[in-house]
Scaffold this active site. Structure first.
Site, PDB file in Angstrom:
ATOM      1  N   HIS A  20       0.840  -1.209   0.000  1.00  0.00           N
ATOM      2  CA  HIS A  20       0.000   0.000   0.000  1.00  0.00           C
ATOM      3  C   HIS A  20       0.873   1.256   0.000  1.00  0.00           C
ATOM      4  O   HIS A  20       1.016   1.910   1.022  1.00  0.00           O
ATOM      5  CB  HIS A  20      -0.896   0.028   1.239  1.00  0.00           C
ATOM      6  CG  HIS A  20      -1.895  -1.084   1.310  1.00  0.00           C
ATOM      7  ND1 HIS A  20      -2.661  -1.314   2.422  1.00  0.00           N
ATOM      8  CD2 HIS A  20      -2.262  -2.006   0.402  1.00  0.00           C
ATOM      9  CE1 HIS A  20      -3.453  -2.358   2.204  1.00  0.00           C
ATOM     10  NE2 HIS A  20      -3.220  -2.808   0.983  1.00  0.00           N
TER      11      HIS A  20
HETATM   12  C1  LIG Z   1      -0.108  -8.089  -3.633  1.00  0.00           C
HETATM   13  C2  LIG Z   1      -1.037  -6.923  -3.406  1.00  0.00           C
HETATM   14  C3  LIG Z   1      -2.174  -7.098  -2.625  1.00  0.00           C
HETATM   15  C4  LIG Z   1      -3.019  -6.014  -2.401  1.00  0.00           C
HETATM   16  N1  LIG Z   1      -4.206  -6.217  -1.751  1.00  0.00           N
HETATM   17  C5  LIG Z   1      -5.109  -5.198  -1.671  1.00  0.00           C
HETATM   18  C6  LIG Z   1      -6.414  -5.409  -1.179  1.00  0.00           C
HETATM   19  O1  LIG Z   1      -6.795  -6.521  -0.831  1.00  0.00           O
HETATM   20  N2  LIG Z   1      -7.255  -4.344  -1.102  1.00  0.00           N
HETATM   21  C7  LIG Z   1      -6.867  -3.084  -1.470  1.00  0.00           C
HETATM   22  O2  LIG Z   1      -7.654  -2.142  -1.309  1.00  0.00           O
HETATM   23  N3  LIG Z   1      -5.637  -2.871  -1.975  1.00  0.00           N
HETATM   24  C8  LIG Z   1      -4.776  -3.892  -2.117  1.00  0.00           C
HETATM   25  N4  LIG Z   1      -3.568  -3.688  -2.700  1.00  0.00           N
HETATM   26  C9  LIG Z   1      -3.220  -2.326  -3.118  1.00  0.00           C
HETATM   27  C10 LIG Z   1      -3.968  -1.882  -4.356  1.00  0.00           C
HETATM   28  O3  LIG Z   1      -4.044  -2.923  -5.301  1.00  0.00           O
HETATM   29  C11 LIG Z   1      -3.227  -0.684  -4.928  1.00  0.00           C
HETATM   30  O4  LIG Z   1      -3.183   0.310  -3.914  1.00  0.00           O
HETATM   31  C12 LIG Z   1      -3.903  -0.103  -6.133  1.00  0.00           C
HETATM   32  O5  LIG Z   1      -4.059  -1.047  -7.157  1.00  0.00           O
HETATM   33  C13 LIG Z   1      -3.060   1.071  -6.648  1.00  0.00           C
HETATM   34  O6  LIG Z   1      -3.756   1.651  -7.712  1.00  0.00           O
HETATM   35  P1  LIG Z   1      -2.991   2.641  -8.670  1.00  0.00           P
HETATM   36  O7  LIG Z   1      -3.917   3.014  -9.756  1.00  0.00           O
HETATM   37  O8  LIG Z   1      -2.383   3.709  -7.839  1.00  0.00           O
HETATM   38  O9  LIG Z   1      -1.755   1.792  -9.253  1.00  0.00           O
HETATM   39  P2  LIG Z   1      -1.690   0.346  -9.899  1.00  0.00           P
HETATM   40  O10 LIG Z   1      -2.952  -0.406  -9.687  1.00  0.00           O
HETATM   41  O11 LIG Z   1      -0.435  -0.256  -9.411  1.00  0.00           O
HETATM   42  O12 LIG Z   1      -1.576   0.644 -11.463  1.00  0.00           O
HETATM   43  C14 LIG Z   1      -0.501   1.375 -12.009  1.00  0.00           C
HETATM   44  C15 LIG Z   1      -0.245   0.853 -13.414  1.00  0.00           C
HETATM   45  O13 LIG Z   1       0.558   1.811 -14.108  1.00  0.00           O
HETATM   46  C16 LIG Z   1       1.477   1.109 -14.916  1.00  0.00           C
HETATM   47  N5  LIG Z   1       2.616   2.005 -15.208  1.00  0.00           N
HETATM   48  C17 LIG Z   1       3.507   2.505 -14.319  1.00  0.00           C
HETATM   49  N6  LIG Z   1       4.392   3.298 -14.955  1.00  0.00           N
HETATM   50  C18 LIG Z   1       4.052   3.289 -16.270  1.00  0.00           C
HETATM   51  C19 LIG Z   1       4.602   3.927 -17.418  1.00  0.00           C
HETATM   52  N7  LIG Z   1       5.656   4.741 -17.356  1.00  0.00           N
HETATM   53  N8  LIG Z   1       4.015   3.679 -18.625  1.00  0.00           N
HETATM   54  C20 LIG Z   1       2.924   2.876 -18.727  1.00  0.00           C
HETATM   55  N9  LIG Z   1       2.371   2.247 -17.648  1.00  0.00           N
HETATM   56  C21 LIG Z   1       2.927   2.463 -16.440  1.00  0.00           C
HETATM   57  C22 LIG Z   1       1.860  -0.076 -14.064  1.00  0.00           C
HETATM   58  O14 LIG Z   1       2.438  -1.108 -14.854  1.00  0.00           O
HETATM   59  C23 LIG Z   1       0.525  -0.457 -13.440  1.00  0.00           C
HETATM   60  O15 LIG Z   1      -0.164  -1.406 -14.221  1.00  0.00           O
HETATM   61  C24 LIG Z   1      -2.697  -4.737  -2.943  1.00  0.00           C
HETATM   62  C25 LIG Z   1      -1.568  -4.579  -3.731  1.00  0.00           C
HETATM   63  C26 LIG Z   1      -0.742  -5.653  -3.983  1.00  0.00           C
HETATM   64  C27 LIG Z   1       0.481  -5.451  -4.835  1.00  0.00           C
END
Ligand SMILES: Cc1cc2nc3c(=O)[nH]c(=O)nc-3n(C[C@H](O)[C@H](O)[C@H](O)COP(=O)(O)OP(=O)(O)OC[C@H]3O[C@@H](n4cnc5c(N)ncnc54)[C@H](O)[C@@H]3O)c2cc1C
Ligand code: SF4
Length: 521
Positions: A453
């Site tokens: 997180h």
């Molecule tokens: C193992 C695990 C278990 C978790 N369990 C939970 C849970 O049960 N409940 C919960 O609420 N949260 C959970 N989380 C946390 C939650 O999934 C994340 O907080 C959330 O998905 C983050 O969302 P985001 O949009 O910020 O980033 P992400 O979902 O990480 O998405 C970011 C995306 O941007 C892409 N990206 C990055 N840089 C670039 C670039 N330069 N060019 C193109 N693409 C790029 C990445 O490849 C990625 O696919 C968990 C996370 C993990 C890893």
């Protein structure tokens, strides 16, 4: 033999409007209303909302497109495929904190546990009070939480999907008289295969891959996988699109991809959005871009019972113990496959490890979520983000106190032995042993701390001198550039963050739709 994930992309298996590296062999220029970088919790949600609102949307994602059929129980192979850096990413500090991010269409939602909780009201109140987010009160946000929960099917587990490890956690909490909640998860009749962190093989988990991405595609969005965006392009302060490159099969840079767009949304997650903005020359007037990194650090214990627990049968985290939520601690049972648990107080080799692993079927692995007060930051090295985070003594002691409470619960449930995530006290054999642990005597450098997180590196706020974006996610001192990801959080939230990110992304997308004439002109 090392098993590789099955080949995903058989002809006809990729949805229309999803394009992969195989479709972009030459330098390519694309046009759209909104380009979104990243397809995880924030990016996919924004894409679906904006496409449904009638805008022409392109999503660029560095990771591959995998389908549900590609996900298997081979945890090591799945980690190599779906985790950024093969999961071997850490924030530098003492102790270093291992952190994990997804890299695939659907982002981290593809590998997350599916826990889906609204932002606690006291946190929203704090954001209103201290960060001037006047539109983020609990009443204002209710519409967005409701909408997200409908889209991703948030509900309690079917009872028959709950395994013995979680039942023991509940027995222990009940015996202690502690508050325990059934977890809310984004799932449809999840049968409890406990593979959530390695891709849901049944499609029951409503990750962005099977919820918001298909919805975005239905409304005409185009998704390009295997594209790493290096920069946002600008005309003065106005964002005009992005520049990226295809990531080849072997990780090398392929054809150039240029997208011209009226609006740019960065949704790369809390670690990579600041890096993208930094590479693009964006310097927040507040100086907060890449700072204020919160991590919800967590530690895990391994409890060994007399009975066959078989923790891999049944859903991941059916319950959360909330008795100590006000103190920033939440406990859960979090089964992990044998290849992954090595870091939890386990000897890393030899006969001793072998003996312990003989007990694998009798283990309950339990962990905690800790609302932190420590703050880290990102530094840019050659355009890449390097996280630094120094766990402060207060948080370190909170982790030890939480561990002691969790051990009390597990002994109450019948644990015979507990392995700790720090050195000093040795293994515990009874509740009396817990009393010998003095949080002040535990050397935090020996702690095995991890997190999934990461948040807060591009915080929202009404004051441009303290925040990176305004309360609609619009980046200060830039035009038509928005952020929709975990970076937006002004503070840690003490619960799992996915639903908050999705609600904020929905809110920001609706703001763009309402003001679209201004942005598209
Ligand atoms: C193992 C695990 C278990 C978790 N369990 C939970 C849970 O049960 N409940 C919960 O609420 N949260 C959970 N989380 C946390 C939650 O999934 C994340 O907080 C959330 O998905 C983050 O969302 P985001 O949009 O910020 O980033 P992400 O979902 O990480 O998405 C970011 C995306 O941007 C892409 N990206 C990055 N840089 C670039 C670039 N330069 N060019 C193109 N693409 C790029 C990445 O490849 C990625 O696919 C968990 C996370 C993990 C890893
Ligand atoms: S436990 Fe449920 S949500 Fe998790 S991987 Fe198995 S079927 Fe999917």
């Amino acid at each position: 033999m090392v098993a590789l994930p099955k080949e995903a992309l058989h002809a006809g298996r990729i949805p229309d409007n999803v394009f992969t590296r195989d479709d972009v062999r030459r330098d390519t220029e694309l046009r759209c209303d909104v380009v979104i970088v990243g397809s995880g919790a924030g990016g996919a949600t924004a894409a679906a909302e904006l496409a449904e609102g009638g805008l022409d949307v392109i999503v660029l994602e560095e990771g591959r497109y995998y389908g549900t059929r590609d996900f298997t129980a081979d945890a090591s192979a799945m980690i190599r495929a779906l985790y950024r850096g093969g999961g071997a990413t850490a924030a530098l500090g003492s102790p270093p904190i291992m952190f994990q991010e997804g890299i695939a269409v659907g982002g981290s939602t593809v590998i997350n546990g599916g826990m889906s909780w609204r932002t606690p009201e006291d946190i929203l109140d704090r954001w209103v009070r201290e960060d001037g987010l006047t539109n983020h009160g609990a009443k204002d946000m209710e519409f967005y939480f409701d909408r997200v929960e409908r889209r991703i099917h948030v509900r309690e587990q079917d009872p028959e999907s709950i395994g013995r490890d979680n039942a023991l956690l509940k027995e222990g909490a009940d015996k202690k008289g502690w508050l325990i909640f059934s977890n809310l998860r984004n799932q449809v009749h999840c049968p409890g295969s406990n593979n959530c962190a390695f891709g849901c093989p049944t499609g029951a988990k409503q990750s962005a891959l099977v919820s918001y991405i298909p919805r975005a595609l239905h409304f005409g969005a185009r998704v390009y996988s295997d594209i790493r965006v290096s920069k946002i392009s600008f005309d003065g302060k106005r964002a005009t699109g992005v520049l990226g490159r295809v990531v080849d099969e072997d990780g090398r840079r392929g054809a150039k991809v240029t997208v011209r767009a009226s609006i740019v949304v960065a949704a790369c997650g809390a670690i990579h959005t600041p890096a993208l903005l930094h590479r693009s020359g964006v310097r927040s007037p507040s100086g907060r871009l890449g700072r204020d990194l919160s991590m919800h650090p967590n530690v895990k214990v391994v409890a060994i019972f007399d009975e066959q627990v078989r923790g891999y049968e049944g859903v991941h985290q059916a319950y959360q113990v909330r008795e100590f939520h006000e103190q920033g601690l939440v406990f859960a049972a979090v089964n992990m496959p044998p290849s992954i648990i090595g870091g939890v107080g386990m000897p890393h080799y030899g006969a001793e490890l072998g003996e312990l692993m003989d007990d694998y079927n009798r283990m309950v692995i339990a962990g905690m979520l800790c609302e932190d007060t420590s703050l880290g930051r990102l530094r840019m090295v050659g355009g890449h983000p390097v996280a630094t985070y120094q766990l402060n003594d207060y948080d370190a002691q909170k982790l030890v106190k939480g561990t002691k409470l969790l051990c009390e619960l597990l002994f109450e449930a019948g644990a015979q032995k507990i392995l700790l995530p720090f050195s000093g006290p040795g293994d515990l054999h009874s509740a009396d042993d817990i009393k010998t642990i003095d949080p002040q005597q535990i050397d935090k450098r020996t702690m095995e701390v991890l997190t999934v997180h990461m948040m807060g590196t591009a915080r929202m706020g009404s004051d441009p001198n303290r925040a990176v974006t305004d309360q609609n996610g619009a980046v200060y001192d830039a035009d038509r550039l928005f952020i929709c990801d975990a970076g937006l959080f002004p503070t840690p939230i003490g619960v799992n963050p996915m639903e908050t990110i999705q609600a904020l992304a929905t809110r920001n997308a609706h703001h763009i739709l309402i003001d679209q004439e201004r942005y598209l002109s």
